[in-house]
Design an enzyme around this catalytic site. Sequence first.
Site, mmCIF file in Angstrom:
data_model
loop_
_atom_site.group_PDB
_atom_site.id
_atom_site.type_symbol
_atom_site.label_atom_id
_atom_site.label_comp_id
_atom_site.label_asym_id
_atom_site.label_seq_id
_atom_site.Cartn_x
_atom_site.Cartn_y
_atom_site.Cartn_z
ATOM 1 N N ASP A 96 0.823 -1.202 0.000
ATOM 2 C CA ASP A 96 0.000 0.000 0.000
ATOM 3 C C ASP A 96 0.859 1.256 0.000
ATOM 4 O O ASP A 96 2.078 1.208 0.189
ATOM 5 C CB ASP A 96 -0.902 0.015 1.244
ATOM 6 C CG ASP A 96 -2.011 -1.021 1.185
ATOM 7 O OD1 ASP A 96 -2.343 -1.471 0.074
ATOM 8 O OD2 ASP A 96 -2.530 -1.393 2.256
ATOM 9 N N TYR A 103 7.237 -9.719 6.783
ATOM 10 C CA TYR A 103 7.215 -8.277 6.994
ATOM 11 C C TYR A 103 7.817 -7.952 8.359
ATOM 12 O O TYR A 103 7.829 -8.788 9.267
ATOM 13 C CB TYR A 103 5.782 -7.742 6.976
ATOM 14 C CG TYR A 103 5.165 -7.599 5.605
ATOM 15 C CD1 TYR A 103 5.171 -6.379 4.939
ATOM 16 C CD2 TYR A 103 4.540 -8.680 4.986
ATOM 17 C CE1 TYR A 103 4.589 -6.246 3.693
ATOM 18 C CE2 TYR A 103 3.954 -8.545 3.741
ATOM 19 C CZ TYR A 103 3.979 -7.329 3.093
ATOM 20 O OH TYR A 103 3.394 -7.200 1.857
#
Length: 284
Positions: free
Chosen positions: A63, A124
């Site tokens: 994003d 992540y």
Amino acid sequence: MSDEAAAGYVRVRLDLSYDGSEFSGWAKQAGGRRTVQGEIEDALRTVTRSGETYELTVAGRTDAGVHARGQVAHVDLPREVWAEHHRKLLKRLAGRLPRDVRVWALREAPSGFNARFSAIWRRYAYRVTDNPGGVDPLLRSHVLWHDWPLDVDAMNEAARGLLGEHDFAAYCKKREGATTIRTLQELRLVKGDDGIITATVRADAFCHNMVRSLIGALLFVGDGHRPPDWPAKVLAAGVRDSAVHVVRPHGLTLEEVGYPADELLAARSKEARNKRSLPSAGCC
């Protein structure tokens, strides 16, 4: 989205990183917004002197504001273009790309490779500090400041209740026709000597906003607003809880993407395309 390049084309794997601060995410968008995909595709078109754009497929679409250190993508190039340019392509891209995105490796992909569907996990890191003075100015674009003291042990206790295969609908932004079943393989937090808490989050795949929602729930536990068993109860309820906040994107970095051995790539890609469901608890 084939697992093999079309006749006359070569599938090329790209390993890349970027600072997401000034990007409107990975994927190309209407309206001229700046995206990572758009920058790399434009650069490829320019340095290969091509009249067409060769579209990238990425392991994980990030994003706006999210960074990547170990992103992976693939592109199918005409065989004659690859033959002409591949020896100097990496250096030419370095000269053409803006400084907030780098391609580190370009190589012909093995048979069956698909950057998205062949991946077996994505890892992540989310970085946050509870330092009462705030964030080091040199790290401000990569570390979230949380202005309450955080109990990392309580956060790790809560994290353990989220591991495994579950329907993560309570922590995802629902997309029509997409499953929210995922296998969360790792979720742990470590506080470094510099006061930065790094949450490592690894799963076979992630649905939209999943990592940032999980971190939002754990922060609520860490600062004492919720007990350690609360995130698992939210997960079991299966619906969005208004108390679960999607934390800001700048603390999030895609660190690494894992793939199986070359001979297992095609099988993994086929498996990943199957829509998942959880085992039934009974017939009624």
